[in-house]
Write a protein that holds these residues in place. Structure first.
Motif, PDB file in Angstrom:
ATOM      1  N   ASP A 105      -6.152  -9.003   9.293  1.00  0.00           N
ATOM      2  CA  ASP A 105      -7.395  -9.391   9.649  1.00  0.00           C
ATOM      3  C   ASP A 105      -8.195  -8.189  10.394  1.00  0.00           C
ATOM      4  OD1 ASP A 105      -9.899 -10.632  10.702  1.00  0.00           O
ATOM      5  OD2 ASP A 105      -8.916 -12.150  11.724  1.00  0.00           O
ATOM      6  N   PRO A 106      -9.085  -7.715  10.086  1.00  0.00           N
ATOM      7  CA  PRO A 106      -9.757  -6.505  10.535  1.00  0.00           C
ATOM      8  C   PRO A 106     -10.497  -6.796  12.243  1.00  0.00           C
ATOM      9  CG  PRO A 106     -11.098  -7.148   8.773  1.00  0.00           C
ATOM     10  CD  PRO A 106     -10.021  -7.926   8.734  1.00  0.00           C
ATOM     11  N   ASP A 107     -10.749  -8.010  12.233  1.00  0.00           N
ATOM     12  CA  ASP A 107     -11.215  -8.477  13.567  1.00  0.00           C
ATOM     13  C   ASP A 107     -10.155  -8.670  14.579  1.00  0.00           C
ATOM     14  OD1 ASP A 107     -13.745  -8.371  12.618  1.00  0.00           O
ATOM     15  OD2 ASP A 107     -13.792 -10.652  11.654  1.00  0.00           O
ATOM     16  N   ASP A 108      -9.090  -8.732  14.334  1.00  0.00           N
ATOM     17  CA  ASP A 108      -7.977  -9.136  15.181  1.00  0.00           C
ATOM     18  C   ASP A 108      -7.274  -7.672  15.685  1.00  0.00           C
ATOM     19  OD1 ASP A 108      -5.724  -9.839  16.525  1.00  0.00           O
ATOM     20  OD2 ASP A 108      -4.332 -10.640  14.690  1.00  0.00           O
ATOM     21  N   GLU A 109      -7.894  -7.382  16.899  1.00  0.00           N
ATOM     22  CA  GLU A 109      -7.722  -5.828  17.217  1.00  0.00           C
ATOM     23  C   GLU A 109      -6.129  -5.667  17.636  1.00  0.00           C
ATOM     24  OE1 GLU A 109     -10.239  -5.007  20.422  1.00  0.00           O
ATOM     25  OE2 GLU A 109     -12.115  -5.190  19.421  1.00  0.00           O
ATOM     26  N   SER A 134      14.242  -3.151  11.063  1.00  0.00           N
ATOM     27  CA  SER A 134      14.615  -4.696  11.164  1.00  0.00           C
ATOM     28  C   SER A 134      14.063  -5.036  12.698  1.00  0.00           C
ATOM     29  CB  SER A 134      15.724  -5.026  11.054  1.00  0.00           C
ATOM     30  OG  SER A 134      16.316  -4.846   9.728  1.00  0.00           O
ATOM     31  N   ALA A 135      14.140  -4.562  13.631  1.00  0.00           N
ATOM     32  CA  ALA A 135      13.979  -4.829  14.862  1.00  0.00           C
ATOM     33  C   ALA A 135      12.475  -4.883  15.166  1.00  0.00           C
ATOM     34  CB  ALA A 135      14.422  -3.978  16.031  1.00  0.00           C
ATOM     35  N   THR A 136      11.524  -4.311  14.362  1.00  0.00           N
ATOM     36  CA  THR A 136      10.129  -4.377  14.544  1.00  0.00           C
ATOM     37  C   THR A 136       9.639  -5.676  14.048  1.00  0.00           C
ATOM     38  OG1 THR A 136       9.545  -3.581  12.156  1.00  0.00           O
ATOM     39  CG2 THR A 136       9.970  -1.794  14.027  1.00  0.00           C
ATOM     40  N   TRP A 137      10.385  -6.495  13.449  1.00  0.00           N
ATOM     41  CA  TRP A 137       9.846  -7.592  13.096  1.00  0.00           C
ATOM     42  C   TRP A 137       9.389  -8.682  14.253  1.00  0.00           C
ATOM     43  CZ3 TRP A 137       7.751 -10.770   9.684  1.00  0.00           C
ATOM     44  CH2 TRP A 137       7.853 -12.211   9.768  1.00  0.00           C
ATOM     45  N   GLU A 138      10.140  -8.360  15.312  1.00  0.00           N
ATOM     46  CA  GLU A 138       9.858  -9.188  16.434  1.00  0.00           C
ATOM     47  C   GLU A 138       8.353  -9.019  16.991  1.00  0.00           C
ATOM     48  OE1 GLU A 138      11.532 -11.583  18.457  1.00  0.00           O
ATOM     49  OE2 GLU A 138      12.735 -11.434  16.458  1.00  0.00           O
ATOM     50  N   ASP A 139       7.870  -7.851  16.753  1.00  0.00           N
ATOM     51  CA  ASP A 139       6.385  -7.460  17.062  1.00  0.00           C
ATOM     52  C   ASP A 139       5.568  -8.068  15.887  1.00  0.00           C
ATOM     53  OD1 ASP A 139       7.034  -6.114  19.325  1.00  0.00           O
ATOM     54  OD2 ASP A 139       7.488  -4.540  18.463  1.00  0.00           O
ATOM     55  N   ASP A 142       1.618   0.751  -4.555  1.00  0.00           N
ATOM     56  CA  ASP A 142       0.509   0.388  -3.888  1.00  0.00           C
ATOM     57  C   ASP A 142       0.790  -0.238  -2.762  1.00  0.00           C
ATOM     58  OD1 ASP A 142      -2.353   0.135  -3.883  1.00  0.00           O
ATOM     59  OD2 ASP A 142      -1.831  -2.033  -4.254  1.00  0.00           O
ATOM     60  N   LEU A 143       1.859  -1.134  -2.676  1.00  0.00           N
ATOM     61  CA  LEU A 143       2.056  -2.029  -1.477  1.00  0.00           C
ATOM     62  C   LEU A 143       2.950  -1.214  -0.675  1.00  0.00           C
ATOM     63  CD1 LEU A 143       2.749  -4.736  -0.191  1.00  0.00           C
ATOM     64  CD2 LEU A 143       5.068  -4.694  -1.360  1.00  0.00           C
ATOM     65  N   VAL A 144       3.651   0.059  -0.919  1.00  0.00           N
ATOM     66  CA  VAL A 144       4.085   0.790   0.124  1.00  0.00           C
ATOM     67  C   VAL A 144       3.185   1.540   0.825  1.00  0.00           C
ATOM     68  CG1 VAL A 144       5.690   2.733   0.642  1.00  0.00           C
ATOM     69  CG2 VAL A 144       6.459   1.065  -1.155  1.00  0.00           C
ATOM     70  N   TYR A 145       1.993   1.976   0.109  1.00  0.00           N
ATOM     71  CA  TYR A 145       0.904   2.660   0.842  1.00  0.00           C
ATOM     72  C   TYR A 145       0.257   1.582   1.878  1.00  0.00           C
ATOM     73  CZ  TYR A 145       1.104   7.197  -1.926  1.00  0.00           C
ATOM     74  OH  TYR A 145       1.376   8.273  -2.632  1.00  0.00           O
ATOM     75  N   LYS A 146       0.143   0.541   1.196  1.00  0.00           N
ATOM     76  CA  LYS A 146      -0.611  -0.487   2.031  1.00  0.00           C
ATOM     77  C   LYS A 146      -0.161  -0.792   3.425  1.00  0.00           C
ATOM     78  CE  LYS A 146      -3.171  -3.012  -1.479  1.00  0.00           C
ATOM     79  NZ  LYS A 146      -3.349  -4.411  -2.308  1.00  0.00           N
ATOM     80  N   ILE A 147       1.574  -0.872   3.223  1.00  0.00           N
ATOM     81  CA  ILE A 147       2.079  -1.254   4.548  1.00  0.00           C
ATOM     82  C   ILE A 147       2.285  -0.198   5.259  1.00  0.00           C
ATOM     83  CG2 ILE A 147       4.562  -1.886   5.532  1.00  0.00           C
ATOM     84  CD1 ILE A 147       4.601  -3.904   2.814  1.00  0.00           C
ATOM     85  N   GLU A 148       2.471   1.064   4.800  1.00  0.00           N
ATOM     86  CA  GLU A 148       2.651   2.189   5.830  1.00  0.00           C
ATOM     87  C   GLU A 148       1.172   2.687   6.383  1.00  0.00           C
ATOM     88  OE1 GLU A 148       6.299   4.553   3.884  1.00  0.00           O
ATOM     89  OE2 GLU A 148       4.147   5.338   3.653  1.00  0.00           O
ATOM     90  N   ALA A 159      -0.388  -1.344  12.332  1.00  0.00           N
ATOM     91  CA  ALA A 159      -0.631  -0.090  12.046  1.00  0.00           C
ATOM     92  C   ALA A 159       0.657   0.802  12.746  1.00  0.00           C
ATOM     93  CB  ALA A 159      -1.897   0.665  12.917  1.00  0.00           C
ATOM     94  N   THR A 160       1.051   0.293  13.859  1.00  0.00           N
ATOM     95  CA  THR A 160       2.200   1.106  14.544  1.00  0.00           C
ATOM     96  C   THR A 160       3.529   0.998  13.607  1.00  0.00           C
ATOM     97  OG1 THR A 160       1.187   0.733  16.769  1.00  0.00           O
ATOM     98  CG2 THR A 160       3.612   1.113  16.480  1.00  0.00           C
ATOM     99  N   VAL A 161       3.735  -0.267  13.296  1.00  0.00           N
ATOM    100  CA  VAL A 161       5.253  -0.485  12.166  1.00  0.00           C
ATOM    101  C   VAL A 161       4.843   0.004  11.020  1.00  0.00           C
ATOM    102  CG1 VAL A 161       6.000  -2.275  10.933  1.00  0.00           C
ATOM    103  CG2 VAL A 161       5.311  -2.865  13.219  1.00  0.00           C
ATOM    104  N   GLY A 162       3.650   0.296  10.543  1.00  0.00           N
ATOM    105  CA  GLY A 162       3.400   0.996   9.169  1.00  0.00           C
ATOM    106  C   GLY A 162       3.764   2.484   9.490  1.00  0.00           C
ATOM    107  N   ARG A 163       3.294   3.015  10.596  1.00  0.00           N
ATOM    108  CA  ARG A 163       3.729   4.523  10.861  1.00  0.00           C
ATOM    109  C   ARG A 163       5.005   4.715  10.980  1.00  0.00           C
ATOM    110  NH1 ARG A 163      -1.039   4.527  14.111  1.00  0.00           N
ATOM    111  NH2 ARG A 163       0.455   3.979  16.037  1.00  0.00           N
ATOM    112  N   GLN A 164       5.989   3.855  11.818  1.00  0.00           N
ATOM    113  CA  GLN A 164       6.817   3.858  11.902  1.00  0.00           C
ATOM    114  C   GLN A 164       7.902   4.244  10.329  1.00  0.00           C
ATOM    115  OE1 GLN A 164       8.461   0.926  14.473  1.00  0.00           O
ATOM    116  NE2 GLN A 164       7.340   1.701  16.277  1.00  0.00           N
ATOM    117  N   LEU A 165       7.342   3.121   9.433  1.00  0.00           N
ATOM    118  CA  LEU A 165       8.085   3.039   8.279  1.00  0.00           C
ATOM    119  C   LEU A 165       7.838   4.305   7.563  1.00  0.00           C
ATOM    120  CD1 LEU A 165       7.002  -0.462   7.137  1.00  0.00           C
ATOM    121  CD2 LEU A 165       9.309   0.446   7.288  1.00  0.00           C
TER     122      LEU A 165
END
Length: 291
Positions: A22-26, A93-98, A62-68, A33-39
């Protein structure tokens, strides 16, 4: 704050392990975005191209690009698989907590947060059973009536969000929970007769909890002040409160004492007009026998 019709409108695809952000959820945007960068950094560190990584994961590029790129919220199984493929030793796996904290829409998270802090809840429902009272199969059937129709992905997420809120019944110290439900909400066969039977049985179980009071408003009582729709008030330990009603103040959450007094006054009259808690239990048992 929503009562029990909270809108979960994430645009997930049934064959992809995630949902759009959701783009309105800062906060949510920042976390994903942080999790995607880590991946991405992990993938590049082991020298894997997107196509190679996607093939190893079993998903398209396409999915990989979207998540990253922080455009899609990954599911737990995606993160676990990525951890295995990249040999991250549990760090991915630990990033799931966030991710878990922001996977539901902000509106739903805000409601759950308010309920988690409340010491008292007052709720009058005129069309559907309150979300906290619904069984999983009843909630799924009810959510399936949404239009536009929810995809399977959206339906699963909406259902998980609703069920997660039921931890309110297990809190310590326990909050005082008062529900007044219109008779029609107990008769409508959402999901079919057997789903309704199990829902009524669940209501009888919940009503046995000492901090929960369920009352039924008979349809025959047509002149009570709840004809305008749902009412809910949440009270907190510091003396503050927040409330909402379908037909007052533009259906917006309010917290001013003068406005809250209107809700409490109306709820008090509704509660007095309804069957007592004991009478309501007998009424629900009778409905169960008829179903």
């Amino acid at each position: 704050m929503s009562v029990d019709g909270e809108a979960v409108r994430l645009r997930g695809e049934a064959d992809e392990p995630g949902w759009e952000v959701d783009p309105d959820d800062e906060w949510g945007v920042a976390v994903i975005a942080t999790v995607g960068r880590q991946l991405k950094l992990r993938r590049e560190a082991v020298g894997m191209r997107v196509a190679e990584f996607g093939a190893a994961m079993g998903y398209g590029e396409d999915l990989v690009y979207k998540i990253e790129g922080g455009k899609r919220i990954p599911r737990e199984e995606y993160l676990d698989k990525a951890d295995e493929v990249l040999g991250a030793g549990g760090l991915i796996s630990a990033t799931w907590e966030d991710v878990r904290k922001v996977r539901y829409p902000k509106k739903v998270r805000d409601l759950a947060m308010l309920e988690a802090k409340a010491v008292e809840l007052l709720s009058y429902g005129s069309h559907n059973l309150h979300g906290l009272l619904q069984t999983e199969e009843y909630a799924r059937a009810l959510l399936s009536t949404r239009r536009p129709t929810l995809s399977e992905d959206e339906l699963d997420l909406a259902l998980a969000a609703r069920m997660a809120r039921r931890t309110i019944f297990e809190r310590t110290p326990v909050p005082e929970l008062s529900f007044v439900q219109e008779e029609v909400t107990l008769r409508r066969p959402v999901g079919g007769r057997m789903v309704l039977r199990r829902q009524l049985e669940h209501l009888l179980q919940v009503a046995q909890l000492r901090h929960v009071e369920i009352q039924v408003m008979p349809t025959s009582r047509g002149d009570h002040p709840g004809t305008g729709g749902r009412i809910q008030v949440l009270k907190f330990a510091d003396g503050t409160a927040v409330g909402r009603a379908d037909d007052e103040f533009g259906n917006r959450p309010v917290s001013e004492p003068r406005q809250l007094r209107i809700f409490e006054l109306r709820y008090g009259v509704i509660r007095a007009e309804a069957l007592t808690a004991r009478e309501s239990l007998i009424f629900i048992e009778q409905l169960l026998g008829e179903t």
